[in-house]
Design an enzyme around this catalytic site. Sequence first.
Site, PDB file in Angstrom:
ATOM      1  N   ARG A 233     -66.549  41.480  -7.386  1.00 49.44           N
ATOM      2  CA  ARG A 233     -66.791  40.498  -6.338  1.00 49.44           C
ATOM      3  C   ARG A 233     -68.261  40.116  -6.341  1.00 49.44           C
ATOM      4  O   ARG A 233     -69.149  40.957  -6.461  1.00 49.44           O
ATOM      5  CB  ARG A 233     -66.395  41.054  -4.955  1.00 49.44           C
ATOM      6  CG  ARG A 233     -64.892  41.185  -4.740  1.00 49.44           C
ATOM      7  CD  ARG A 233     -64.219  39.825  -4.699  1.00 49.44           C
ATOM      8  NE  ARG A 233     -62.778  39.888  -4.500  1.00 49.44           N
ATOM      9  CZ  ARG A 233     -61.883  39.913  -5.468  1.00 49.44           C
ATOM     10  NH1 ARG A 233     -62.275  39.905  -6.736  1.00 49.44           N
ATOM     11  NH2 ARG A 233     -60.591  39.936  -5.195  1.00 49.44           N
ATOM     12  N   ASP A 257     -68.761  37.448 -13.907  1.00 46.06           N
ATOM     13  CA  ASP A 257     -67.531  36.665 -13.775  1.00 46.06           C
ATOM     14  C   ASP A 257     -67.335  36.215 -12.335  1.00 46.06           C
ATOM     15  O   ASP A 257     -66.405  35.475 -12.041  1.00 46.06           O
ATOM     16  CB  ASP A 257     -66.317  37.492 -14.234  1.00 46.06           C
ATOM     17  CG  ASP A 257     -65.036  36.673 -14.235  1.00 46.06           C
ATOM     18  OD1 ASP A 257     -65.044  35.576 -14.813  1.00 46.06           O
ATOM     19  OD2 ASP A 257     -64.028  37.130 -13.641  1.00 46.06           O
ATOM     20  N   GLU A 262     -69.387  31.548  -4.735  1.00 45.07           N
ATOM     21  CA  GLU A 262     -68.499  30.830  -5.653  1.00 45.07           C
ATOM     22  C   GLU A 262     -67.460  29.960  -4.967  1.00 45.07           C
ATOM     23  O   GLU A 262     -66.914  29.048  -5.575  1.00 45.07           O
ATOM     24  CB  GLU A 262     -67.778  31.825  -6.575  1.00 45.07           C
ATOM     25  CG  GLU A 262     -66.765  32.712  -5.872  1.00 45.07           C
ATOM     26  CD  GLU A 262     -66.134  33.710  -6.833  1.00 45.07           C
ATOM     27  OE1 GLU A 262     -64.897  33.709  -6.934  1.00 45.07           O
ATOM     28  OE2 GLU A 262     -66.862  34.470  -7.472  1.00 45.07           O
ATOM     29  N   HIS A 294     -64.725  33.485 -12.616  1.00 49.59           N
ATOM     30  CA  HIS A 294     -63.733  34.368 -12.000  1.00 49.59           C
ATOM     31  C   HIS A 294     -62.405  34.311 -12.760  1.00 49.59           C
ATOM     32  O   HIS A 294     -61.353  33.984 -12.207  1.00 49.59           O
ATOM     33  CB  HIS A 294     -63.510  33.995 -10.530  1.00 49.59           C
ATOM     34  CG  HIS A 294     -63.056  35.150  -9.698  1.00 49.59           C
ATOM     35  ND1 HIS A 294     -63.431  35.330  -8.392  1.00 49.59           N
ATOM     36  CD2 HIS A 294     -62.243  36.203  -9.988  1.00 49.59           C
ATOM     37  CE1 HIS A 294     -62.868  36.424  -7.899  1.00 49.59           C
ATOM     38  NE2 HIS A 294     -62.142  36.977  -8.869  1.00 49.59           N
TER      39      HIS A 294
END
Length: 331
Positions: A233, A257, A262, A294
């Site tokens: 996260r 990632d 985001e 992600h």
Amino acid sequence: MEILAFGVQSDEKPLIEKAFEGRHEVRCLDVFLTEDTAPIAAGHEAVSTSVNADLGGPVLQALAAGGTRMIAQRSTGFNNIDLDVAERLGLRVARVSHYSPQSVAEFAWTLAMAVNRRIVRAAGRTRDFDFRLDGLLGRDLHGRTAGVVGTGRIGEAFTRIAHGFGMDLLGWDVAENPACTALGMTYVDKERLFAEADLISLHVPLLPATRHLVGAEALTAMKDDAILVNSSRGGLVDTTALVAELRRGRFTGVGLDVYEAEAGLFHVDKSLEGIDDDTLARLVTFPNVVVTSHQAYYTREAVGQIVDATVRNVDDYLAGRRSENVLVPAV
């Protein structure tokens, strides 16, 4: 009953439709659930949401006002959901408590190897027929130390791969995982892990206690040539502090990632309009940083398991059953 599914990717849509076929009607939307799109759900008793959905108080109230009684989130994380408001509104909220841990662990290793061996830069050069090796020097990970922050299912899968590389293993978690200990992992406090690990990978949930777990102090404690990977996260890392350290020329590489801001960016095409997030814009300019949107969970196996669990969550709601996936029971 027709389920309205928000934030459905094109690759995901046929899997969702096939899983619900013969059981429930499902309407797939590529738009994400936000305060602006919540009215679309009016008249739908159940909705399914993606990891980047806004399920804060105003959105939950709009859903409840439109007749929604059940929310099936297609992810493990639920930091985007105001569970207190959901309970007050009498909404049933379920998630997918687990799916293929290999999908995320393998992608975390993909990021680690990409930054270590300068894969993105090398691939870009060869497209321009530049075959020099200058600036592409990596290093062996065999014999170095991997620090695994969070040793649940995904952390364990990451540890098994690290063990295969022949790395020394340090771990930090609220409880030790016997499977990791059997692989030779030594559990230490996080301060020692940050200071001694050559490769640090994050695999803990985002909770108030873990927000900015990797902040200025932790980043300062890390080795100048450390590799940091976050496929869990975004809020685990203080991105502003990370950019400050990168500007000082620190770290062999950083693979991300996820990103703490985001929502509204990841899984959306912003190529023609740009973004107004100066921190992210600066982050992607560093040659030793790789940012992906992600996608660590995004394998056929993992998405299939997520979709199957989502169908079961809807079935359980209709049958009045509880499972480990239920976060908030309807009152």
